[in-house]
Write a protein that holds these residues in place. Structure first.
Motif, PDB file in Angstrom:
ATOM      1  N   GLN A  99      -4.628   5.516  -6.144  1.00 30.15           N
ATOM      2  CA  GLN A  99      -4.667   5.082  -4.749  1.00 30.15           C
ATOM      3  C   GLN A  99      -5.508   3.827  -4.584  1.00 30.15           C
ATOM      4  O   GLN A  99      -5.108   2.868  -3.916  1.00 30.15           O
ATOM      5  CB  GLN A  99      -5.238   6.211  -3.879  1.00 30.15           C
ATOM      6  N   ALA A 118       0.854  -1.193   0.000  1.00 34.93           N
ATOM      7  CA  ALA A 118       0.000   0.000   0.000  1.00 34.93           C
ATOM      8  C   ALA A 118       0.886   1.237   0.000  1.00 34.93           C
ATOM      9  O   ALA A 118       2.092   1.161   0.266  1.00 34.93           O
ATOM     10  CB  ALA A 118      -0.919   0.015   1.222  1.00 34.93           C
ATOM     11  N   TYR A 119       0.293   2.372  -0.298  1.00 35.92           N
ATOM     12  CA  TYR A 119       0.979   3.652  -0.130  1.00 35.92           C
ATOM     13  C   TYR A 119      -0.077   4.686   0.246  1.00 35.92           C
ATOM     14  O   TYR A 119      -1.287   4.404   0.240  1.00 35.92           O
ATOM     15  CB  TYR A 119       1.732   4.062  -1.407  1.00 35.92           C
ATOM     16  N   VAL A 120       0.367   5.900   0.602  1.00 39.38           N
ATOM     17  CA  VAL A 120      -0.563   6.943   1.023  1.00 39.38           C
ATOM     18  C   VAL A 120      -0.428   8.167   0.120  1.00 39.38           C
ATOM     19  O   VAL A 120       0.675   8.644  -0.140  1.00 39.38           O
ATOM     20  CB  VAL A 120      -0.355   7.331   2.506  1.00 39.38           C
ATOM     21  N   THR A 180      -5.143  -5.327  -4.080  1.00 40.00           N
ATOM     22  CA  THR A 180      -5.338  -6.288  -2.991  1.00 40.00           C
ATOM     23  C   THR A 180      -6.407  -7.308  -3.348  1.00 40.00           C
ATOM     24  O   THR A 180      -6.264  -8.507  -3.064  1.00 40.00           O
ATOM     25  CB  THR A 180      -5.720  -5.532  -1.707  1.00 40.00           C
ATOM     26  N   SER A 194      -9.774   4.576   0.439  1.00 38.92           N
ATOM     27  CA  SER A 194      -9.328   3.238   0.030  1.00 38.92           C
ATOM     28  C   SER A 194      -9.365   2.271   1.202  1.00 38.92           C
ATOM     29  O   SER A 194      -9.742   1.100   1.045  1.00 38.92           O
ATOM     30  CB  SER A 194      -7.921   3.304  -0.567  1.00 38.92           C
ATOM     31  N   LYS A 195      -8.984   2.723   2.380  1.00 36.23           N
ATOM     32  CA  LYS A 195      -8.965   1.832   3.542  1.00 36.23           C
ATOM     33  C   LYS A 195     -10.375   1.572   4.076  1.00 36.23           C
ATOM     34  O   LYS A 195     -10.648   0.469   4.568  1.00 36.23           O
ATOM     35  CB  LYS A 195      -8.066   2.415   4.634  1.00 36.23           C
ATOM     36  N   THR A 204      -3.967   0.453  -6.130  1.00 36.86           N
ATOM     37  CA  THR A 204      -3.042  -0.294  -5.276  1.00 36.86           C
ATOM     38  C   THR A 204      -3.727  -0.804  -4.019  1.00 36.86           C
ATOM     39  O   THR A 204      -3.759  -2.006  -3.746  1.00 36.86           O
ATOM     40  CB  THR A 204      -1.840   0.589  -4.887  1.00 36.86           C
ATOM     41  N   ASN A 205      -4.288   0.111  -3.244  1.00 35.25           N
ATOM     42  CA  ASN A 205      -4.759  -0.249  -1.901  1.00 35.25           C
ATOM     43  C   ASN A 205      -6.015  -1.116  -1.909  1.00 35.25           C
ATOM     44  O   ASN A 205      -6.258  -1.843  -0.944  1.00 35.25           O
ATOM     45  CB  ASN A 205      -5.036   1.012  -1.084  1.00 35.25           C
ATOM     46  N   TYR A 261      -6.617   8.108   0.603  1.00 37.28           N
ATOM     47  CA  TYR A 261      -6.113   6.986   1.406  1.00 37.28           C
ATOM     48  C   TYR A 261      -7.197   6.475   2.349  1.00 37.28           C
ATOM     49  O   TYR A 261      -7.444   5.262   2.429  1.00 37.28           O
ATOM     50  CB  TYR A 261      -4.891   7.441   2.195  1.00 37.28           C
ATOM     51  N   SER A 310      -5.887   0.027   8.227  1.00 34.08           N
ATOM     52  CA  SER A 310      -5.323   1.252   8.783  1.00 34.08           C
ATOM     53  C   SER A 310      -6.321   1.890   9.734  1.00 34.08           C
ATOM     54  O   SER A 310      -7.535   1.665   9.629  1.00 34.08           O
ATOM     55  CB  SER A 310      -4.992   2.238   7.661  1.00 34.08           C
TER      56      SER A 310
END
Length: 287
Positions: free
Chosen positions: A103, A85-87, A111, A151-152, A106-107, A148, A135
């Motif tokens: 975003q 992951a990244y932010v 996944t 996405s979480k 990836t996240n 971010y 997160s």
């Protein structure tokens, strides 16, 4: 317990993935470490891990092929750790639509693709554990991390549904929600920040970016400790010995405090507005 075979995404130096690899090897298990750039994880191969190149934003077919290759290394995979992951930093007006897309690619979507590639293997064996690194931002929408946090939050919902879909098949799901841990998530190479172009956000944006830069490598959480806890949960040993392992586990002092506050706030809202919330049925519904 006989050894487990783990596959961990996002194992580049300085993150949870690298910590997982060392903790897994220390328990006598096998691990396949993956990263987008194979050069960055060659040191993990020297430490005893198998290493594979895996870009979780690749096509589903290419990811399927990589997971098949991973299964062939030891003949099986017992545990998948979705860690990559990244932010992205910036307000909704400052981030472009492409930034939100990247975003989520990836996240969330990456996944999902890795998980979908592994699920048939677990389902056929009626065994397997899928660990997702969520997160605190999956609980709290902090300002300035809109993409971010989105996405979480999305990942939380998808994983909870997956848990209910697959638990009867012998597949365990663990959703770990870290607070602020001392990884390289906030480093210049991992954090993608958009400077504001809106005067109304100047002060906020400056304070946010300055604060995050100062916090890098000063976060309170120890990523090695998190990895050890997760390995305990999966193996049902150590701190998990004799305890019911939860599906969802927030980790970190800040995570505990903020999640507790949100839960209390939500319970208060439900109580204060109960008469309204429970007043929406048709009259022919049984109360």
């Amino acid at each position: 317990m006989s050894y487990l075979v783990w596959l961990v995404t996002g194992c580049s130096p300085g993150g949870f993935g690298e910590c997982f690899v060392h903790s897994i090897l220390a328990r006598g298990d096998k691990v396949i470490a993956t990263a987008r750039n194979l050069e960055k994880i060659k040191h993990l191969g020297k430490a005893g891990a198998a290493v594979l190149q895996l870009d979780i934003t690749d096509t589903q077919q290419n990811i399927n092929n990589t997971i098949s290759k991973a299964i062939s290394v030891y003949g099986r995979i017992d545990v998948l750790v979705n860690n990559a992951a990244y932010v992205a930093i910036g307000t909704s007006e400052d981030l472009e639509a492409d930034d939100f897309q990247a975003q989520f690619d990836t996240n969330v979507f990456g996944t999902i693709k890795v998980t979908r590639a592994a699920l048939p293997h677990f389902r056929q064996r009626r065994a397997g554990t899928v660990v997702f690194i969520g997160s605190l931002s999956g609980w709290i929408g902090h300002p300035g991390v809109d993409a971010y946090a989105g996405s979480k939050h999305a990942l939380e919902g998808i994983v909870e549904s997956l848990h209910h879909e697959t638990s009867h098949l012998g597949i365990r799901t663990l959703l770990i929600g870290p607070g602020r841990f001392r990884t390289l998530l906030l480093s210049s190479q991992n954090m993608k920040a958009a400077q504001t172009k809106v005067a109304d956000y100047n002060d906020f944006s400056h304070a946010l970016l300055t604060g995050l830069a100062k916090e890098d490598q000063r976060q309170p959480g120890n990523p090695v400790r998190l990895a050890e806890i997760v390995v305990d949960l999966v193996r049902r040993e150590g701190l998990a010995q004799g305890r019911e392992v939860p599906f969802r586990l927030p980790l970190g002092i800040d995570c505990f405090d903020e999640v507790q506050a949100k839960c209390e706030e939500t319970l208060k809202l439900l109580e204060d507005w109960k008469d309204v919330l429970r007043s929406t049925d048709h009259n022919d519904q049984t109360k």
